[in-house]
Design an enzyme around this catalytic site. Structure first.
Site, mmCIF file in Angstrom:
data_model
loop_
_atom_site.group_PDB
_atom_site.id
_atom_site.type_symbol
_atom_site.label_atom_id
_atom_site.label_comp_id
_atom_site.label_asym_id
_atom_site.label_seq_id
_atom_site.Cartn_x
_atom_site.Cartn_y
_atom_site.Cartn_z
ATOM 1 N N GLU A 92 -16.793 -26.339 0.712
ATOM 2 C CA GLU A 92 -16.976 -26.164 -0.727
ATOM 3 C C GLU A 92 -18.453 -26.167 -1.134
ATOM 4 O O GLU A 92 -18.839 -25.490 -2.092
ATOM 5 C CB GLU A 92 -16.250 -27.273 -1.487
ATOM 6 C CG GLU A 92 -16.395 -27.134 -2.997
ATOM 7 C CD GLU A 92 -15.683 -28.225 -3.761
ATOM 8 O OE1 GLU A 92 -14.815 -27.885 -4.572
ATOM 9 O OE2 GLU A 92 -15.986 -29.417 -3.552
ATOM 10 N N HIS B 212 -21.664 -36.602 -5.225
ATOM 11 C CA HIS B 212 -21.480 -35.343 -5.951
ATOM 12 C C HIS B 212 -20.731 -35.600 -7.260
ATOM 13 O O HIS B 212 -19.953 -36.546 -7.361
ATOM 14 C CB HIS B 212 -20.639 -34.350 -5.119
ATOM 15 C CG HIS B 212 -21.380 -33.660 -4.034
ATOM 16 N ND1 HIS B 212 -20.907 -33.608 -2.729
ATOM 17 C CD2 HIS B 212 -22.542 -32.966 -4.026
ATOM 18 C CE1 HIS B 212 -21.757 -32.904 -1.984
ATOM 19 N NE2 HIS B 212 -22.751 -32.518 -2.738
ATOM 20 N N CYS C 280 -13.746 -30.878 -1.050
ATOM 21 C CA CYS C 280 -14.799 -30.461 -0.112
ATOM 22 C C CYS C 280 -14.287 -29.515 0.973
ATOM 23 O O CYS C 280 -15.041 -28.724 1.535
ATOM 24 C CB CYS C 280 -15.413 -31.675 0.585
ATOM 25 S SG CYS C 280 -15.767 -33.056 -0.487
#
Length: 260
Positions: free
Chosen positions: A71, A168, A255
């Site tokens: 990702e 993130h 991800c």
């Protein structure tokens, strides 16, 4: 923007390599186990396929121990794909490895050329806007370059800020439907989700916030019963995937795939 950002016909994944123990992690909680990670990855791919989507499964990349977290390499939108520019130097080469696959899937592929950095894990696409979290991996120049590309496609991009100590933006949130976001209280407290309906993951289950809505399913990490119960009560069909090994590399459900 009217297209639902959780309905997909295709996904790209990459099998973990035998070098996963060399992957990046904020703190060392032990090395991931390749066999159990591969089994969990297989279950993840099967869940995506069960919705009728085509899943492109790429071969492992031993030279890039974080490469299963595809990702971060790109943003996939209906009008085209945008190759990212990771903030972690050891991950820069993953983008070139992903580029041919995306060029085969899309007529239009742009790329973030720098000097800024941006990773896909910091980008949440909702039905009305693109939210981009500034983090240790995504800086202002990277966000600015992405905005130039996406504004040409008619998107509104809004920059937000990821809490200190959170890798993130999407470590702490995920889109459940057009109006609903699953998030940690610490992220929601910043006010970044004003105007959305926010479901808070229960205290102590913050790691469950990184889930994905993929067509009719919500894929979430196993081992967070109160979050699973919350989502079930809200009417979502939940599939729990073992995330023990990915978590040792700061990875989660979003991800592991590029979805488009």
């Amino acid at each position: 923007m009217t297209e639902p950002s959780y309905e997909f016909t295709r996904a790209i994944t990459r099998r973990p390599a035998a070098t996963i123990a060399e992957g990046l992690r904020a703190e060392d909680t032990g090395n991931p186990n390749l066999d159990t990670m591969l089994a969990a990855h297989k279950a993840y791919v099967a869940a995506l396929k069960s919705t009728g989507a085509e899943v492109i499964e790429l071969a492992p990349l031993p030279a890039f121990p974080d490469a299963q977290f595809v990702e971060d390499t790109a943003l996939c939108l209906p009008k085209g794909a945008i190759l990212m520019r990771p903030g972690a130097p050891s991950r820069m080469g993953e983008v070139a490895e992903m580029a041919p696959t995306l060029r085969a899937c899309y007529d239009t592929v742009h790329e973030i050329t720098g000097p800024g950095h941006i990773e896909g894990g910091d980008i949440l696409v909702t039905g009305r806007e693109i939210l981009v979290g500034r983090s240790d991996r995504t800086d202002g120049a990277g966000v600015e370059e992405l905005e130039k590309i996406t504004s040409d496609w008619g998107y509104t991009l809004r920059e937000v800020f990821t809490p200190e100590g959170v890798l993130h933006f999407k470590t702490d949130c995920s889109l459940m439907d057009a109006e609903t976001i699953l998030a940690t209280r610490r992220l929601d407290a910043s006010g970044c989700f004003e105007g959305y309906r926010v479901l808070h993951v229960p205290e102590g289950e913050e790691a469950a916030a990184n889930a994905i809505r993929f067509n009719g399913l919500v894929l979430m990490a196993a081992g967070f019963p109160r979050t699973a119960e919350l989502l079930d009560r809200e009417g979502f069909e939940v599939v729990e995937i073992d995330n023990t090994d990915c978590a040792k590399l700061d990875g989660g459900m979003s991800c592991l795939s590029l979805r488009f």
